[in-house]
Design an enzyme around this catalytic site. Structure first.
Site, PDB file in Angstrom:
ATOM      1  N   CYS A 114     -25.887  -4.457 -14.859  1.00 29.75           N
ATOM      2  CA  CYS A 114     -26.199  -4.179 -13.443  1.00 29.75           C
ATOM      3  C   CYS A 114     -25.310  -3.090 -12.855  1.00 29.75           C
ATOM      4  CB  CYS A 114     -26.073  -5.449 -12.615  1.00 29.75           C
ATOM      5  SG  CYS A 114     -27.064  -6.786 -13.270  1.00 29.75           S
ATOM      6  N   HIS A 254     -25.066  -4.403  -5.203  1.00 29.17           N
ATOM      7  CA  HIS A 254     -26.091  -4.868  -6.142  1.00 29.17           C
ATOM      8  C   HIS A 254     -26.841  -6.050  -5.536  1.00 29.17           C
ATOM      9  CE1 HIS A 254     -28.170  -6.245  -9.569  1.00 29.17           C
ATOM     10  NE2 HIS A 254     -27.350  -7.235  -9.863  1.00 29.17           N
ATOM     11  N   ASN A 284     -33.855  -9.110  -8.437  1.00 29.34           N
ATOM     12  CA  ASN A 284     -32.707  -8.476  -9.091  1.00 29.34           C
ATOM     13  C   ASN A 284     -33.219  -7.502 -10.159  1.00 29.34           C
ATOM     14  OD1 ASN A 284     -30.491  -7.818 -10.672  1.00 29.34           O
ATOM     15  ND2 ASN A 284     -29.656  -9.886 -10.691  1.00 29.34           N
TER      16      ASN A 284
END
Ligand code: UT7
Length: 327
Positions: A114, A254, A284
């Protein structure tokens, strides 16, 4: 004379196909209420058959190049942050390079889960500081839906597909990247992993039977690590930039869980309008989450020249990163 790396164009692209929480209710034992309150996600975009990571990356790249008014032939380097490439070889970056006709560009993928976009942006920043004329395309792109076990309700409601991109080059002005901070801790890698289909556990029926081709996550432990690491890198980046928290105009973190974002907002004492949130629409998307958010913030007019922006990420590995920039 300080050379800085400036973002001159942003773009993003998500697959057309939308999967809502109500769709998921029909597939597994879950509810819109659980997903919304525990994660903040309402819907996510999922690739259709035949639509691949490189397709998303190419579309996001074209939008960023259009905004930057830069011809792909001018690019010196293409960097793609991803953990879900089309295939192990070649890189997604090479597929993008070919599709765009970026004849003189080098191309590589960066595997930092990520944090893939911020790691890639940091590499581009160092490259530009050595060669201010360089024009670099930085992308975060993922197809997590093909690494998700659609029977596992603890993960399949979270992850999704998408891509975001930024074009960077050098400037002598005040705008641009001020500081970059990269971190990792491989000691706890098992908390968030895809164990199989690498060279340690190649394709074989026993691997598939164990579900090792899919994302495995110890959600609660990851949550605890994420909030600590994100908070710490936020303070580290601000201190290195000589900024106070109240100076900040926008935090782009994030998009993993609304509760992480709210926790951060409280810990950093930021008002609601300074924390960018779009997790409800996209879920996500790992390395794509920050560049998608950056592009949306940019196109919504939420970034004004001179604004102080902080971007922070956390993901499997573990990896975490922070980047400050003046817009
Ligand atoms: O991008 C990389 C970084 N990733 C992250 O930062 C993710 C961090 N972790 C999280 O966001 C959260 O831990 C999750 C959203 C993954 C899970 O939320 P949680 O509040 O930590 O839930 P939990 O895992 O503690 O589970 C609570 C309950 C369990 O039931 P019991 O054992 O209490 O009866 C789960 O089985 O919720 C159950 N549950 C669900 N129920 C309905 C788990 N997933 C679901 C679901 N629908 N989809």
């Amino acid at each position: 004379m300080t050379i800085r790396t400036k973002i001159v164009g942003t773009g993003s692209f998500v697959p057309e196909k939308v999967l809502t929480n109500f769709d998921l209710e029909k597939m597994i034992d879950t509810s819109d209420e659980w997903i919304t309150t525990r994660t903040g996600i309402k819907e996510r975009h999922i690739c259709r058959d035949g639509e691949n990571n490189s397709d998303l990356a190419i579309n996001a790249a074209k939008a960023a190049l259009d905004m930057a008014n830069i011809d792909p032939k001018e690019l010196d380097l293409i960097i793609v942050g991803t953990l879900t490439p089309d295939m192990p070889m070649p890189s997604v970056a090479c597929l993008v390079q070919h599709a765009l006709g970026a004849k003189k560009a080098g191309a590589m993928d960066i595997s930092a889960t990520c944090s893939g976009f911020l790691y890639s942006l940091s590499v581009a920043d160092k490259f530009v500081r050595c060669n201010p004329e360089a024009k670099i395309l930085v992308i975060g792109s993922e197809v997590l839906s093909r690494r998700t076990n659609w029977q596992d309700r603890t993960t399949c409601v979270l992850f999704a597909d998408g891509a975001g991109a930024a074009v960077v080059t050098g400037t002598q002005g005040e705008e641009g990247i001020v500081s970059t901070h990269l971190h990792a801790d491989g000691s706890v890698w098992e908390l968030l992993t895809i164990r199989g289909l690498g060279t340690a556990h190649p394709v074989d029926q026993s691997i598939l039977d164990k579900g090792w081709q899919y994302i495995e996550m110890q959600g609660r432990d990851v949550f605890k690590h994420a909030v600590k690491a994100l908070e710490s890198v936020a303070f580290e980046a601000l201190e290195a930039s000589g900024w106070k928290m109240e100076d900040l105009d926008l935090l782009i973190a994030h998009q993993a869980n609304i509760r992480i974002l709210e926790h951060l907002r409280e810990r950093l004492a930021l008002p609601k309008d300074k924390v960018f949130i779009n997790i409800h629409k996209y879920g996500n998307t790992s390395a794509a989450s920050i560049p998608i958010a950056l592009d949306e913030a940019n196109r919504q007019g939420r970034l004004k020249p001179g604004d102080k922006v902080l971007m922070i990420s956390f993901g499997g590995g573990f990896t975490w990163a922070g980047v400050t920039m003046r817009w």
